[in-house]
Each structure stands twice: as structure tokens, then as C-alpha cells.
Motif scaffolding. Structure first.
Motif, mmCIF file in Angstrom:
data_model
loop_
_atom_site.group_PDB
_atom_site.id
_atom_site.type_symbol
_atom_site.label_atom_id
_atom_site.label_comp_id
_atom_site.label_asym_id
_atom_site.label_seq_id
_atom_site.Cartn_x
_atom_site.Cartn_y
_atom_site.Cartn_z
ATOM 1 N N ARG A 49 5.527 -9.575 -7.192
ATOM 2 C CA ARG A 49 4.944 -8.237 -7.110
ATOM 3 C C ARG A 49 5.872 -7.192 -7.712
ATOM 4 O O ARG A 49 7.096 -7.320 -7.629
ATOM 5 C CB ARG A 49 4.533 -7.876 -5.685
ATOM 6 C CG ARG A 49 5.619 -7.682 -4.680
ATOM 7 C CD ARG A 49 5.071 -7.066 -3.371
ATOM 8 N NE ARG A 49 3.981 -7.829 -2.772
ATOM 9 C CZ ARG A 49 3.411 -7.548 -1.606
ATOM 10 N NH1 ARG A 49 3.858 -6.513 -0.896
ATOM 11 N NH2 ARG A 49 2.422 -8.272 -1.122
ATOM 12 N N ASP A 78 -8.514 2.949 -1.924
ATOM 13 C CA ASP A 78 -7.387 2.417 -2.688
ATOM 14 C C ASP A 78 -6.251 3.417 -2.548
ATOM 15 O O ASP A 78 -6.317 4.325 -1.694
ATOM 16 C CB ASP A 78 -7.766 2.071 -4.150
ATOM 17 C CG ASP A 78 -8.023 3.276 -5.019
ATOM 18 O OD1 ASP A 78 -7.786 4.413 -4.553
ATOM 19 O OD2 ASP A 78 -8.437 3.084 -6.182
ATOM 20 N N ALA A 112 -4.767 -4.440 0.963
ATOM 21 C CA ALA A 112 -3.797 -3.585 0.260
ATOM 22 C C ALA A 112 -2.392 -4.144 0.504
ATOM 23 O O ALA A 112 -2.040 -5.183 -0.041
ATOM 24 C CB ALA A 112 -3.929 -2.141 0.724
ATOM 25 N N GLY A 128 -6.165 -17.893 -3.516
ATOM 26 C CA GLY A 128 -5.397 -17.665 -4.740
ATOM 27 C C GLY A 128 -4.476 -18.837 -5.043
ATOM 28 O O GLY A 128 -4.450 -19.355 -6.166
#
Ligand code: NAD
Length: 457
Positions: free
Chosen positions: A117, A284, A336, A387
Motif C-alpha cells: 500500500r 470515500d 476503506a 483478492g
């Protein structure tokens, strides 16, 4: 046991630009000033760290399994931690120094696997927590990987694409020695996507020759897997479909709320909508909106893709992001960052089921509140495993140089997600536990068994 490589230097000055640099020092001082203001507001992240969250759940499961302290240390501490310095000259003409991390938590069950990330709040403890979570997640899903995670504390969403590319290539140059298709295989996470994976693969290839299996989540044109981009969101929906009948939900009558409309959140929403469910509020990093009549998940995705702000989306009212979790709905999907559901907002939640698309979105205190309220929580360690499951398929396809069609990918994903849900639910029922505890028990047991059989401990 743990091998630590530290290559971080104090050195190069951190320049000033309109968007302040998020060097470790700057992040630290921001955390201090946030701490000085007291408890987080309902829409903010919790004061408790991701590491505290993962540690708490690990200890609860280790107690239940009766793992002795010495062996517990082996399973809690990471095997290898690499910290690197990433100096990058940005468009303001100055060199900005970021810190990059790759942490390999446990490789008993196979090569290390976990995302990378790019986010200003990345720090070593967060990466430790996420690496550990990956170890249990790959075990719960039953895919043959260990757990790892990486990150760079750069404000990627404020950087130009060419600057993100510099960060990605520099990061790969510095960690490639501990990576490899049979050692450690990164993937996308917050603020990293297929494009970033392509740059990482290309940089690795300069040193080792073309090696598509070095990263997963690549573009389709570079041996990425069909279905990978949607996989985490799709996996969350497979979990919903398994769990829904148990709490009397029917997809066509389900309302849902999504926190975080990025890769995971927007795919989960679009696939929920395909089943006939209705999204009634969503947020968001730029804001939140609500419409009880329904928000079209596809149109919102296109709107944001064109550069539109979520709050400018036609047909929905902007709301305070702090109020999002309080919107009454059947399913809440936090997708998030970690720690967004905490003791100061958990009591506001009015959903029947909470599916953790994000990693560690729920603090232990919030988890207790949700249990008391009877909310059915599908924990991150199983809910967002889609994922890594399709990353596994991508890796297999890369090793075989053979592409599967999308239907095959999605069907196989469904098989694995359903199996994971059923195995965890059965274990939880057997021991009268909640799903999270059941999932940790299953994951830790599988890792411990592999470590013992290998002769590692
Ligand atoms: P992403 O960068 O694509 O999306 C993150 C979204 O969260 C963005 O829409 C961003 O605007 C939003 N956001 C950031 N701060 C917010 C805030 N304070 N309030 C509301 N929204 C906010 O990242 P992603 O890949 O979708 O990852 C999201 C979460 O899912 C992370 O916790 C990640 O670790 C987890 N996860 C991702 C994958 C994957 O395959 N991408 C797999 C498993 C878990």
C-alpha cells in the motif's frame, strides 16, 4: 529468529510543497496533535492501532488453542522485516524521502503473499499487523501461501503518475532481494493498482528477466488474471450470499451501505447490485452521500472514474461522513482503512450484517458492541480473502503460462469462498464462538500444523 534489515537513513531534507510531505516525522507530529484532541469523531479512525487489533484477536485464539508462550512468540513475530529509504525528486524540484517496508510474517504454508500500500499513514506497525493478518487469511482460504505485507508512506493520491512510478520502481529496487515467485509475491492494496504492479514487475524483470509471477494483480495485457480486479469485492458478495439465509436476508430486498468506494467497495457494490440489492449510502475520502431510493453503483463508479467528486453525484444528498455508519440498512461494508469502526461510533450502527471488506476495520471494543447489538460480523480474515484467492489463480496461470477464462476464475473463487465460510462457520458453531474467533482458530491451527510438520518449531 526474526531477521531485521534496516537501511533507513535520516539524510536528505524533506522539501515543502503545497501538499505537505508525509515523512515519518510529519506523520508522527500529526498523530500527536490528533491525540491531543481526544477521542476520534464517529467518522474518523480509532485511536487503537491495527497491530493492537490483530494482536488482540490472535491472543484470544491462541488462548483458546492453548498455544504455549514460547511457540506463541514464533507465530506472532514476523520472520523478516525490511525497511528501506526511498528518496524521490518530485515535480517541486525537491527530494522527498519516504520509508518503504516489506514484512514477511510467516512462510510455513508457502511463499509469502500480501499487498503493497502507498499511503501517508503507513508505518512499520501497520505493515506488521497486515502481514500477520495475511498469514491467517491465506490459511483460512486454504491457498498455499504464507503472509506478508508492504507499504510506502507516500501520499500517492496527491502525487503525479510519473512520481508514483518513481516510488514503485525505487521500492522494488530495494526489496527485490527478498522477493521472488517462490519466495514472496506482492499484490495491490490501498492506492496501488494494476498499473503499479506492472511497474513493479518491469523493474524486477530488469534484474531477473521477464517474471510475471513476481506480482499479482497485474493488467490483463501483462499476464494478469481475468477477474482479479473484482475479486475482493466479489468474494465479499459470495460471503453475503452464504450468510444471508441464516439471518433472513434475501438479496433483492437487501439495502446496503459502503464505506470507501475504491477497488473493494465499488466492486462489492456493483456485484451486490447485480443481485438486486440497493445501495442507499456510500462514502470515500472526499465525502459521503445518501439516497433511500438507491444509488446506482455503476453510474457512481463511472462518475468517480471521470474525476467527479462523490458529493457531486446526481440523485443523492451529501451527508456528513460521520453519519454514514448510522444509516439504517441490512448490510454495512467497511471497505476503506483500518480502525474506522470503533467504540465511539459502533453504537450508532444500524445494520444486520457487517462484511469487513477492509482489513482491521473494527476495533475489539467495537466488535463487542456489535455483538451485543446482535450484528452478524463476517470478519476481514475471511470476508476479503477473495483478492488473495484470485492472486493465487493468477500466480498459477503465470507459472503455467496459460490463461483461464473469467467464468472459470469466478466459479473457482466461489468454490473457495463458500468452503472457507462453511468451514469457519462449522468451527465457530462447534465451539460456540463468533465467526472471527472461529476463523482465527482455523487459520492459526493450519499454520501451526504446517510449521510442526516442516520441523520449523
Ligand atoms: P483503494 O485505494 O482502491 O480504495 C480505498 C477507498 O477508501 C478509496 O475510495 C478512498 O477514497 C476511501 N477512503 C479513504 N479514507 C476514507 C475515509 N476516511 N472514509 C471513507 N472512505 C475513505 O483500496 P482498496 O484496494 O479498495 O482497499 C480498501 C481496503 O480493503 C483496505 O483496507 C485494504 O487493505 C483492503 N483489502 C484490499 C484488497 C484488494 O485486493 N485490493 C484485498 C483485501 C483487503
Amino acid at each position: 529468529m526474526a531477521e531485521t534489515e534496516t537501511a533507513t537513513g535520516a539524510g536528505v531534507g524533506v522539501g515543502e510543497r503545497e501538499d505537505p510531505d508525509k515523512s515519518p516525522q510529519a506523520v508522527e507530529s500529526a498523530k500527536e496533535s490528533a491525540a491531543a484532541t481526544g477521542a476520534p469523531k464517529p467518522g474518523q479512525r480509532a485511536e487503537v492501532s491495527n497491530l493492537d487489533i490483530v494482536r488482540h484477536y490472535f491472543e484470544v485464539a491462541a488462548d483458546k488453542l492453548g498455544i504455549p508462550e514460547d511457540v506463541r512468540t514464533v507465530f506472532w513475530t514476523p520472520y523478516r522485516e525490511v525497511t528501506v529509504q526511498i528518496p524521490v525528486r518530485l515535480s517541486d524540484g525537491k527530494v522527498h524521502v519516504y520509508s518503504g517496508y516489506r514484512i514477511q510474517h510467516n512462510g510455513a504454508r508457502g511463499p509469502y503473499k500480501g499487498g503493497i500500500r502507498f499511503h501517508p499513514e503507513v508505518d512499520i506497525d501497520e505493515i506488521r499487523a497486515l502481514a500477520c493478518l495475511m498469514t491467517w487469511k491465506t490459511a483460512v482460504a486454504g491457498v498455499p501461501f504464507g503472509g506478508a505485507k508492504g507499504g510506502v508512506n507516500c501520499p500517492a493520491d496527491k502525487l503525479e503518475a510519473s512520481e508514483v512510478q518513481k516510488v514503485a520502481r525505487s521500492f522494488m529496487d530495494k526489496v527485490e532481494k527478498v522477493l521472488g515467485p517462490t519466495r514472496d509475491i506482492p499484490a495491490p492494496d490501498v492506492n496501488t493498482n494494476a498499473q503499479v504492479m506492472a511497474w513493479l514487475m518491469d523493474e524486477y524483470g530488469k534484474l531477473h528477466g521477464h517474471t510475471p509471477a513476481i506480482v499479482t494483480g497485474k493488467p490483463i495485457s501483462l499476464e494478469g488474471s481475468l477477474g482479479r480486479e473484482a475479486a475482493t469485492g466479489r468474494g465479499c458478495v459470495y460471503m453475503f450470499r452464504e450468510a444471508a439465509p441464516h439471518i433472513g436476508l434475501s438479496p433483492t430486498e437487501t439495502t446496503f451501505v459502503v464505506q470507501g468506494y475504491g477497488n473493494v467497495g465499488s466492486w462489492a457494490a456493483r456485484i451486490m447490485q447485480q443481485l438486486g440489492a440497493r445501495m442507499i449510502a456510500v462514502s470515500d475520502a472526499n465525502g459521503a452521500i445518501r439516497s433511500d431510493a438507491g444509488i446506482d453503483a455503476n453510474a457512481l463508479h463511472d462518475h468517480i472514474g471521470r474525476g467527479g467528486l462523490i458529493t457531486e453525484f446526481a440523485g443523492a444528498e451529501p451527508i456528513d461522513p460521520a453519519d454514514l455508519v448510522a444509516v439504517p440498512c441490512d448490510v454495512l461494508i467497511p471497505a476503506a482503512l483500518g480502525g474506522m469502526i470503533h467504540e465511539h461510533n459502533a453504537d450508532l450502527i444500524r445494520c444486520k450484517m457487517l462484511i469487513e471488506g477492509a482489513n482491521s476495520p473494527t476495533t475489539p471494543a467495537a466488535d463487542r458492541i456489535l455483538r451485543d447489538k446482535g450484528v452478524y460480523v463476517i470478519p476481514d480474515v475471511m470476508a476479503n480473502a477473495g483478492g488473495v484467492v484470485v492472486s493465487y489463480f493468477e500466480w498459477v496461470q503465470n507459472l503455467q503460462h496459460f490463461r483461464w477464462d473469467e467464468r472459470e476464475v469466478n466459479d473457482k473463487l466461489g468454490t473457495i469462498m463458500r468452503r472457507a465460510y462453511r468451514e469457519v462457520a462449522a468451527r465457530a458453531k462447534e465451539e460456540n464462538l463468533h465467526l472471527r474467533e472461529g476463523a482465527y482458530l482455523v487459520g492459526i491451527e493450519r499454520v501451526a500444523e504446517a510449521a510442526h510438520i516442516r520441523g520449523y518449531v
